[in-house]
Scaffold this motif. Structure first.
Motif, mmCIF file in Angstrom:
data_model
loop_
_atom_site.group_PDB
_atom_site.id
_atom_site.type_symbol
_atom_site.label_atom_id
_atom_site.label_comp_id
_atom_site.label_asym_id
_atom_site.label_seq_id
_atom_site.Cartn_x
_atom_site.Cartn_y
_atom_site.Cartn_z
ATOM 1 N N TYR A 105 0.585 -1.379 0.045
ATOM 2 C CA TYR A 105 -0.445 0.071 -0.661
ATOM 3 C C TYR A 105 0.818 1.120 0.058
ATOM 4 O O TYR A 105 2.051 1.405 0.474
ATOM 5 N N GLY A 106 0.630 1.946 -1.002
ATOM 6 C CA GLY A 106 0.764 3.124 -0.347
ATOM 7 C C GLY A 106 0.398 4.593 -1.515
ATOM 8 O O GLY A 106 -0.351 4.312 -1.708
ATOM 9 N N LYS A 107 0.730 5.966 -1.382
ATOM 10 C CA LYS A 107 0.937 7.217 -1.774
ATOM 11 C C LYS A 107 1.728 7.265 -3.137
ATOM 12 O O LYS A 107 2.611 6.832 -3.741
ATOM 13 N N VAL A 108 0.789 7.399 -4.681
ATOM 14 C CA VAL A 108 1.214 7.254 -5.822
ATOM 15 C C VAL A 108 1.001 9.148 -6.358
ATOM 16 O O VAL A 108 0.038 9.997 -5.913
ATOM 17 N N SER A 109 2.198 9.072 -6.607
ATOM 18 C CA SER A 109 2.111 10.183 -8.060
ATOM 19 C C SER A 109 2.499 9.996 -9.353
ATOM 20 O O SER A 109 2.959 9.419 -9.704
ATOM 21 N N ILE A 110 2.135 10.834 -10.286
ATOM 22 C CA ILE A 110 2.383 10.240 -11.802
ATOM 23 C C ILE A 110 4.143 11.432 -11.165
ATOM 24 O O ILE A 110 4.436 12.114 -11.265
ATOM 25 N N GLN A 111 5.077 10.557 -12.892
ATOM 26 C CA GLN A 111 6.182 10.411 -12.855
ATOM 27 C C GLN A 111 6.498 11.183 -14.174
ATOM 28 O O GLN A 111 5.653 12.443 -14.632
ATOM 29 N N THR A 112 7.821 12.232 -14.038
ATOM 30 C CA THR A 112 7.914 13.323 -14.654
ATOM 31 C C THR A 112 8.457 12.954 -15.705
ATOM 32 O O THR A 112 8.678 11.463 -15.596
ATOM 33 N N THR A 113 8.616 13.242 -16.532
ATOM 34 C CA THR A 113 9.326 12.772 -18.694
ATOM 35 C C THR A 113 10.406 11.961 -17.725
ATOM 36 O O THR A 113 10.494 10.679 -18.512
ATOM 37 N N ASP A 114 11.558 12.870 -17.388
ATOM 38 C CA ASP A 114 12.395 12.190 -17.186
ATOM 39 C C ASP A 114 12.598 10.763 -16.312
ATOM 40 O O ASP A 114 13.404 10.021 -16.363
ATOM 41 N N GLU A 115 12.117 10.900 -15.464
ATOM 42 C CA GLU A 115 11.405 9.626 -14.301
ATOM 43 C C GLU A 115 11.437 8.700 -15.172
ATOM 44 O O GLU A 115 11.295 7.558 -15.097
ATOM 45 N N LEU A 116 10.433 8.791 -16.166
ATOM 46 C CA LEU A 116 9.941 7.519 -17.184
ATOM 47 C C LEU A 116 10.425 7.358 -17.678
ATOM 48 O O LEU A 116 11.003 5.820 -17.819
ATOM 49 N N MET A 117 11.637 8.596 -18.622
ATOM 50 C CA MET A 117 12.600 7.409 -19.337
ATOM 51 C C MET A 117 13.589 6.341 -18.680
ATOM 52 O O MET A 117 14.246 6.033 -18.562
ATOM 53 N N GLU A 118 13.790 7.717 -17.901
ATOM 54 C CA GLU A 118 14.732 6.418 -16.415
ATOM 55 C C GLU A 118 14.265 5.250 -16.505
ATOM 56 O O GLU A 118 15.023 4.065 -16.446
ATOM 57 N N ASP A 119 12.790 4.968 -15.852
ATOM 58 C CA ASP A 119 12.485 3.217 -15.705
ATOM 59 C C ASP A 119 11.969 3.376 -16.708
ATOM 60 O O ASP A 119 11.767 1.547 -16.418
ATOM 61 N N LEU A 120 11.606 3.298 -17.921
ATOM 62 C CA LEU A 120 11.428 2.386 -18.957
ATOM 63 C C LEU A 120 13.206 1.795 -19.468
ATOM 64 O O LEU A 120 13.036 1.150 -19.631
ATOM 65 N N THR A 121 14.224 2.455 -19.195
ATOM 66 C CA THR A 121 15.525 2.013 -19.488
ATOM 67 C C THR A 121 15.730 1.008 -18.706
ATOM 68 O O THR A 121 16.254 0.307 -19.324
ATOM 69 N N LYS A 122 15.536 1.340 -17.109
ATOM 70 C CA LYS A 122 15.957 -0.326 -16.591
ATOM 71 C C LYS A 122 14.873 -0.948 -16.202
ATOM 72 O O LYS A 122 15.715 -2.195 -16.919
ATOM 73 N N MET A 123 13.980 -0.650 -16.919
ATOM 74 C CA MET A 123 13.085 -1.865 -17.547
ATOM 75 C C MET A 123 13.214 -2.430 -18.549
ATOM 76 O O MET A 123 13.366 -4.063 -18.857
ATOM 77 N N LEU A 124 13.414 -1.887 -19.534
ATOM 78 C CA LEU A 124 14.421 -2.779 -20.907
ATOM 79 C C LEU A 124 15.290 -3.420 -20.771
ATOM 80 O O LEU A 124 16.093 -4.637 -20.810
#
Length: 202
Positions: A105-124
């Motif tokens: 459980y936790g609090k959710v927030s929308i990522q910035t574009t830079d955070e999203l790109m970093e996250d997608l890079t790690k996932m790939l």
């Protein structure tokens, strides 16, 4: 999640490893009191003493619009599970089901574009890095990446509570426990065999 004492898991490292290995989970929020769920692959990171779950969903998915009005989100992760026949016990009893599950459980927030790109890079890197011809962030064309980024919304969840249950026949005697493992290995389906392997490790 209801967790009898036999099945409760509190070792944080063990839970984190489980989530990394079973990272395709379910995010649950509510809209006007009605639950909404989406099934997604998630990332898991630690910053100082805080844990974060990250992910993304299609822009057209209405669930992300509930984030601002939701106090807590629930993320559920599940491992292998299997039916347990009570004919495998030395004494009369009823059948049950073995499984592994983690709720966060936790609090959710929308990522910035830079955070999203970093996250997608790690996932790939996680899912493609070991392949013969990996599809990585830096190998994709900027035009494709720009187009794809417009179609998704990234989010991060600061984890505030973790509940983990490994129901793996810990409440059975040693003879029954080993017989359950043996019978699961004979079942002929991958889920039962995976449960047997988890039981052997414990």
């Amino acid at each position: 999640m209801y967790i009898p004492k036999y099945f409760k898991v509190t070792d944080v490292n063990e839970i984190l490893n489980f989530v990394q290995e079973n990272s395709f989970g379910t995010i649950v929020t509510t809209k006007k009191g009605r639950p909404i769920a989406t099934h997604l692959p998630f990332g898991f990171t630690k910053h100082e003493e805080d844990f974060y779950i990250t992910g993304h969903m299609a822009y057209g998915n209405p669930q992300w619009r509930t984030f601002e009005e939701t106090d807590d989100v629930l993320i559920m992760f599940q491992g292998p599970h299997a039916y347990i026949s009570s004919s495998w016990y030395s004494q009369e009893n009823v059948p049950t089901w073995n499984y592994q599950a983690v709720h966060m459980y936790g609090k959710v927030s929308i990522q910035t574009t830079d955070e999203l790109m970093e996250d997608l890079t790690k996932m790939l890197e996680k899912y493609e890095g070991h392949r013969e011809n990996p599809v990585l962030w830096e190998t994709l064309s900027p035009k494709l990446l720009e187009s794809e980024l417009k179609g998704i919304v990234g989010f991060k969840i600061k984890v505030e509570e973790i509940q983990a249950a490994y129901k793996l026949s810990q409440n059975r005697n040693e003879t029954d426990y080993h017989n359950i493992i043996e019978q699961l290995q004979k079942e002929g389906n991958p889920q039962s065999q995976q449960v047997a392997e988890r039981m052997k490790k414990r």
